[in-house]
Scaffold this active site. Structure first.
Site, PDB file in Angstrom:
ATOM      1  N   ARG A 177       1.797  53.171  85.189  1.00  0.00           N
ATOM      2  CA  ARG A 177       2.731  53.482  84.108  1.00  0.00           C
ATOM      3  C   ARG A 177       4.123  52.952  84.436  1.00  0.00           C
ATOM      4  NH1 ARG A 177       5.865  58.059  83.152  1.00  0.00           N
ATOM      5  NH2 ARG A 177       4.688  59.304  84.654  1.00  0.00           N
ATOM      6  N   ASP A 204      13.912  41.979  64.959  1.00  0.00           N
ATOM      7  CA  ASP A 204      12.456  41.884  64.990  1.00  0.00           C
ATOM      8  C   ASP A 204      12.070  40.531  64.404  1.00  0.00           C
ATOM      9  OD1 ASP A 204       9.697  41.997  64.418  1.00  0.00           O
ATOM     10  OD2 ASP A 204       9.747  44.162  64.112  1.00  0.00           O
ATOM     11  N   TYR A 236       9.944  46.264  57.743  1.00  0.00           N
ATOM     12  CA  TYR A 236       8.599  46.746  58.037  1.00  0.00           C
ATOM     13  C   TYR A 236       8.484  48.221  57.654  1.00  0.00           C
ATOM     14  CZ  TYR A 236       4.718  48.447  60.889  1.00  0.00           C
ATOM     15  OH  TYR A 236       3.579  49.074  61.321  1.00  0.00           O
ATOM     16  N   LYS A 255       0.417  40.650  66.235  1.00  0.00           N
ATOM     17  CA  LYS A 255       0.453  39.580  65.242  1.00  0.00           C
ATOM     18  C   LYS A 255       0.323  38.208  65.901  1.00  0.00           C
ATOM     19  CE  LYS A 255       1.280  43.087  62.472  1.00  0.00           C
ATOM     20  NZ  LYS A 255       1.710  44.197  63.308  1.00  0.00           N
TER      21      LYS A 255
END
Length: 403
Positions: free
Chosen positions: A65, A191, A118, A216
C-alpha cells in the site's frame, strides 16, 4: 541449493523461498517488469523498517500500500511521458480526482470548476465536497476569462478538463497555467483523459497537477479500471501520497502491469484513433440529420486553433447533436452494429452513448445544469475505436437511415 530439513507443515509455508527462481547464482533480468503480487517485503533489519516507514520513502519497499515495484514502474513511465516530477497510480480515475481535491482543498477554500465536466467529478464536487465546507463555483470554462472572473480571496484550486466531457471544449493551457502562477497559493489541476498523455502534457504549460483515468486511453483495451495523478514538484507528490496512503486508494500490481503494457502501444493507438475520428467527424458534419459536430480537429470547432497549439493530434473523442432530439438519439444508439452502446471510452472498440441519460443523467446533473452546459436531449458521444474508419462510417450511415 542447500537442502533444508523441515516438517511438511513448515515446508508448505517456506518451501521455494530464498534462492528459488535463481539459476547460476543470480536472479533473472526479465524484459518486462513482473507482477510483484507480494503484500509485504522482507527487511534486512529493524532499522531498515524504521527508515522505510516514511510515507514517501523512495529507498525501498516495506508494504505494497505504501509502494510496490510493479506500480512504481508504470508510474515512472507515465511521469516520464508527462514531464512530471512523479506520478501516483490509483484504483480508478474517480479516486484520482477525489484524492486530489481532498488533498489540496480545506474547509473554507474555494474551487473553480467547469459547469460541464465528467459526471462523477461534478457529483462529487456538487454533492459531497461541499459538505466539508468547501465552496465550489461552476463556470463556463470555454475560456480562461471565465476563471478570472470567478476568482475570490479564498480560491485554492482552478480545475479544468481538456478536451472537456462531453462537448470537447479545449482550454488554452498556457494561459491557464499562467493564471495559476500569478495567484499565490492557487493550484491548477487539469484532467486530460480525453487526450491521453501522448497528445497533451499539461505540466509543460505550467499546470501543477495532471489527472487521467487510466481506464480510458492509457489502458486502451477496456480491461482495467485505474487512474493517475502526475505532479509538477516533489513537494506536491509527498502531500498527495500522504493522503493516498491513508485513504488506501492505491492501484493493484496486476492493474499496474496492464497499464505499463498498454503504454507501449499508446502512440500507435492514438494516431489511429485520431485519424479515424477526423474522418468520422467530417462525415457526420455533412450528414443532413446531424445538427452539429463537436470535434476539436474540425475547423468549425470553436477551440480548433487552441487545440492545434496544445494537442499533438485531436484524439478519438467527439460528440454530435441530432436534429431529431431524444428519440432519434436513442434510436441511433440502438441501431449501430460496430459501435457498441456502452459507457466509457478510449478502448479498441468504438463506443456510442447518450450523455443526457447516461454519463450526465438526471441523478448526476440536474436538467437546469445540463441545459446551461449545452447537454441537449439529442447529443450523442462517440469514442472512435481501432476498427477500419470506413466500416465505422458505413455503420453510422445505416444507423442514421433508421432515425
Amino acid at each position: 541449493m542447500e537442502q533444508k530439513v523441515w516438517t511438511p507443515e513448515t515446508t508448505c509455508v517456506k518451501g521455494g523461498s530464498g534462492e528459488a527462481g535463481m539459476r547460476g547464482g543470480r536472479a533473472p533480468k526479465p524484459l518486462v517488469t513482473p507482477v510483484y503480487a507480494s503484500s509485504t517485503f522482507v527487511l534486512s533489519c529493524a532499522e531498515e523498517g524504521a527508515s522505510l516507514s516514511s510515507s514517501f520513502s523512495e529507498d525501498g519497499y516495506i508494504y505494497s500500500r505504501w509502494g510496490n515495484p510493479t506500480v512504481d514502474a508504470a508510474a515512472e513511465a507515465i511521469a516520464q511521458l508527462e514531464g512530471a516530477a512523479g506520478t501516483l497510480l490509483f484504483p480508478s480515475g474517480m479516486s484520482a480526482i477525489t484524492t486530489s481535491f481532498l488533498t489540496f482543498a480545506n474547509a473554507g477554500d474555494h474551487i473553480v470548476v467547469p459547469n460541464v465536466c465528467y459526471g462523477g467529478a461534478h457529483c462529487f464536487l456538487h454533492e459531497i465536497l461541499v459538505r466539508f465546507g468547501v465552496e465550489v463555483s461552476f463556470i463556463d470554462s470555454s475560456s480562461v476569462d471565465g476563471y478570472k472572473k470567478a476568482i475570490k480571496e479564498n480560491t485554492k484550486i482552478l480545475y479544468a478538463e481538456s478536451p472537456m466531457n462531453p462537448l470537447m471544449s479545449v482550454i488554452d493551457l498556457e494561459a491557464f497555467g499562467a493564471l495559476g502562477k500569478s495567484l499565490p497559493g492557487v493550484l491548477t489541476m487539469v484532467d486530460v483523459t480525453f487526450a491521453s498523455p501522448y497528445l497533451i502534457q499539461p505540466l509543460l504549460y505550467g499546470i501543477d497537477v495532471s489527472i487521467h483515468s487510466c481506464t480510458k486511453y492509457i489502458g486502451g483495451h477496456s480491461d482495467i479500471v485505474g487512474g493517475s495523478v502526475s505532479y509538477a514538484t516533489k513537494e506536491l507528490g509527498k502531500t498527495l501520497h500522504h493522503t493516498q496512503l491513508h485513504l488506501g486508494c492505491n492501484m493493484s500490481p496486476f492493474d499496474a502491469f496492464l497499464v505499463h503494457r498498454s503504454l507501449k502501444t499508446l502512440p500507435i493507438r492514438m494516431e489511429r484513433h485520431s485519424a479515424s475520428a477526423l474522418a468520422v467527424a467530417e462525415f457526420l458534419e455533412q450528414h443532413p440529420k446531424v445538427k452539429c459536430v463537436y470535434y476539436p480537429g474540425l475547423p468549425s470547432h470553436r477551440d480548433h486553433e487552441v487545440a492545434k497549439r496544445t494537442m499533438k493530434l485531436f484524439s478519438g473523442m467527439m460528440s454530435f447533436e441530432l436534429k431529431g432530439g431524444l428519440d432519434d438519439g436513442k434510436k441511433l444508439a440502438e441501431s449501430t452494429k460496430i459501435a457498441v452502446l456502452a459507457m466509457s471510452l478510449g478502448g479498441a472498440e468504438t463506443l456510442i452513448e447518450h450523455p443526457a441519460s447516461m454519463t450526465h443523467a438526471d441523478n448526476i446533473m440536474s436538467a437546469e445544469m445540463k441545459k446551461a452546459g449545452g447537454i441537449t436531449p439529442g447529443l450523442m458521444r462517440l469514442s472512435v475505436g481501432l476498427e477500419d474508419s470506413g466500416d465505422i462510417i458505413r455503420d453510422l450511415q445505416q444507423a442514421l437511415e433508421k432515425v
